[in-house]
Design a protein around this motif. Structure first.
Motif, PDB file in Angstrom:
ATOM      1  N   TYR A  11       0.838  -1.214   0.000  1.00 15.48           N
ATOM      2  CA  TYR A  11       0.000   0.000   0.000  1.00 15.48           C
ATOM      3  C   TYR A  11       0.867   1.256   0.000  1.00 15.48           C
ATOM      4  O   TYR A  11       0.594   2.216  -0.729  1.00 15.48           O
ATOM      5  N   LYS A  15       0.154   4.139  -2.671  1.00 16.63           N
ATOM      6  CA  LYS A  15      -0.837   4.907  -1.903  1.00 16.63           C
ATOM      7  C   LYS A  15      -1.484   6.027  -2.730  1.00 16.63           C
ATOM      8  O   LYS A  15      -2.702   6.168  -2.736  1.00 16.63           O
ATOM      9  N   GLU A  17      -1.878   6.433  -5.938  1.00 14.38           N
ATOM     10  CA  GLU A  17      -2.792   5.945  -6.985  1.00 14.38           C
ATOM     11  C   GLU A  17      -4.082   5.384  -6.383  1.00 14.38           C
ATOM     12  O   GLU A  17      -5.174   5.647  -6.875  1.00 14.38           O
ATOM     13  N   VAL A  18      -3.924   4.584  -5.305  1.00 16.78           N
ATOM     14  CA  VAL A  18      -5.095   3.935  -4.698  1.00 16.78           C
ATOM     15  C   VAL A  18      -6.011   4.982  -4.070  1.00 16.78           C
ATOM     16  O   VAL A  18      -7.238   4.949  -4.254  1.00 16.78           O
ATOM     17  N   ASP A  19      -5.423   5.914  -3.336  1.00 14.27           N
ATOM     18  CA  ASP A  19      -6.243   6.932  -2.664  1.00 14.27           C
ATOM     19  C   ASP A  19      -7.046   7.740  -3.683  1.00 14.27           C
ATOM     20  O   ASP A  19      -8.230   8.025  -3.482  1.00 14.27           O
ATOM     21  N   TYR A 190      -9.286  -4.417  -1.694  1.00 19.52           N
ATOM     22  CA  TYR A 190      -9.274  -3.929  -0.310  1.00 19.52           C
ATOM     23  C   TYR A 190     -10.606  -4.307   0.329  1.00 19.52           C
ATOM     24  O   TYR A 190     -11.371  -3.462   0.797  1.00 19.52           O
ATOM     25  N   VAL A 237      -9.789  -0.039  -7.021  1.00 16.26           N
ATOM     26  CA  VAL A 237      -8.501  -0.453  -6.429  1.00 16.26           C
ATOM     27  C   VAL A 237      -7.844  -1.513  -7.332  1.00 16.26           C
ATOM     28  O   VAL A 237      -6.639  -1.466  -7.597  1.00 16.26           O
ATOM     29  N   VAL A 240      -6.094  -0.139 -10.394  1.00 13.14           N
ATOM     30  CA  VAL A 240      -4.761   0.396 -10.072  1.00 13.14           C
ATOM     31  C   VAL A 240      -3.769  -0.746  -9.935  1.00 13.14           C
ATOM     32  O   VAL A 240      -2.677  -0.733 -10.523  1.00 13.14           O
ATOM     33  N   LYS A 241      -4.168  -1.757  -9.166  1.00  6.17           N
ATOM     34  CA  LYS A 241      -3.216  -2.836  -8.872  1.00  6.17           C
ATOM     35  C   LYS A 241      -2.878  -3.674 -10.110  1.00  6.17           C
ATOM     36  O   LYS A 241      -1.761  -4.171 -10.227  1.00  6.17           O
TER      37      LYS A 241
END
Ligand SMILES: Cc1ncc(COP(=O)(O)O)c(C=O)c1O
Length: 381
Positions: A11, A15, A17-19, A190, A237, A240-241
């Motif tokens: 994470y 972070k 990108e995910v946020d 997540y 999420v 992104v991943k």
């Protein structure tokens, strides 16, 4: 401390990108399905080299809907392996069909195609090979038998994101492929999540309806369906991943190669990657006859391990009604007694691999001195 999986450092690396992706969903308020899920379905299907992707709320739901779309119903039989996570078998049970087991190949921990033919009956409808630990089952002979007998092949690819069999992607090898995005998976949400991939338009149409109350359009319920929809935040999420998955897989494969090198000659059997496979090492499982001792030695040095899985499904009390006994699937039973999963994640450092391997080798050396027979047996296997 060396964790078994390190989601916190992953994470930290992504972070921003995910946020931003989660913030986008909060602003759009597309909390179930929606544009992020639709985009992720397209992107993950393309990644698997499949025509359709249908996002659902877990790998278990993916398997359940794949079986229903394949026409599996009460009274049918579905063949799988007992050395798997319980969900493979639970999904078969949800349909009312009977799970029928065949043993694994002890080298790969996946379905032994040679055991398949004798398990087929007039009631058999489908076969679920499980790509356990991230290595595809030996699919060509399985598919050949299935095609000859008119059986549907549903891949349990819940541990095999990006794995390949003879250059073909896991999930696209059989008729339908099922994935889990449970947080600890190679591609993890997540929260909970899953996906069905297929080239078959009709299966895709049915699964799309079944995951959303069997409705083709709002309030038009064609089938008795389920609330198995993927959440918008998970879709965002996972998009992104997915962009990082190839790099993470390469890192896992480097860590596995490092373990292989460090443990070579120690007498501890390490995972065997078959020439047909691109193994993605969701799990790196060694075999040891002294598992508890080794696990305790690692724990004493703050190194976390796991056991996937300590009891094969045919011996679980929950599935006693299937009527199987100990001794019927010796390779699965032996694997369940001996496997030990070492820490494995993309951020695992060379130093951490060395620390873990040192403890494993130390105990192996000790056991060769004081219990040579055990080690000799492990070597001969
Ligand atoms: C082999 C296998 N099958 C099925 C599942 C079920 O997936 P989920 O936990 O997302 O329902 C998992 C995940 O844990 C799995 O590892």
């Amino acid at each position: 401390m060396i964790p078994f999986v390190d989601l916190k450092s992953q994470y930290a690396a992504i972070k921003h990108e995910v946020d931003a992706a989660i913030q986008g969903v909060l602003e759009s308020c597309q909390f179930t399905l929606g544009s992020e899920v639709a985009a992720f379905e397209r992107e993950f299907a393309a990644y698997c080299r499949s025509k359709h992707g249908i996002g659902v709320n877990s790998g278990t739901s993916a398997l359940h809907l794949a079986l229903l779309a394949a026409g599996v119903r009460a009274g049918d039989e579905v063949i799988t392996v007992p050395f798997t996570f319980v969900a493979t078998v639970a999904a078969i049970d949800y349909t009312g069909a009977k799970p029928v087991f065949v043993d694994i190949d002890p080298r790969t921990f996946t379905m032994n195609p040679e055991a398949l033919e004798s398990a087929i009956t007039a009631r058999t409808k489908a076969i679920i090979p499980v790509h356990l630990y991230g290595q595809p089952a030996d699919m060509d002979p399985i598919l050949e038998i299935a095609r000859a007998r008119g059986l549907i092949v549903i891949e349990d690819a819940c541990q095999a994101h990006g794995a390949e069999y003879k250059g073909r992607r896991a999930g696209s090898l059989g008729d339908i492929g099922c994935f889990s995005f449970y947080p600890g998976k190679n591609l993890g949400a997540y929260g909970e999540g899953g996906m069905v991939v297929t080239d078959n338009d009709e299966y895709a149409r049915m699964i799309r309806m079944l995951r959303d109350w069997g409705a083709e359009k709002k309030s038009q319920h064609v089938f008795k369906g389920y609330n198995y929809r993927m959440e918008g935040i998970q879709g965002s999420v996972l998009r992104v991943k997915l962009r990082h998955l190839e790099a993470w897989t390469a890192a896992r494969r480097r860590a596995a190669a490092r373990y292989d090198r460090l443990l070579a000659g120690s007498g501890v059997p390490t995972p065997e990657a078959m020439p047909y496979a691109r193994h993605v090492y969701h799990i790196y499982a060694i075999r040891t006859a002294r598992r508890q001792k080794l696990q305790e030695a690692l724990q004493a040095r703050d190194i976390q391990t796991g056991i996937h899985y300590p009891i094969p499904v045919h011996l679980l009390p929950a599935y006693a009604d299937l009527g199987y006994r100990a001794g019927q699937f010796p390779h699965s039973e032996r694997a369940a007694a001996e496997v030990l999963s070492l820490p494995m994640f993309a951020e695992l450092t060379a130093e951490q691999c060395e620390t873990v391997s040192c403890v494993v080798k130390g105990l192996a050396a000790e056991s060769s001195a004081c219990a040579g027979g055990t080690l000799k047996a492990a070597k001969e296997r």
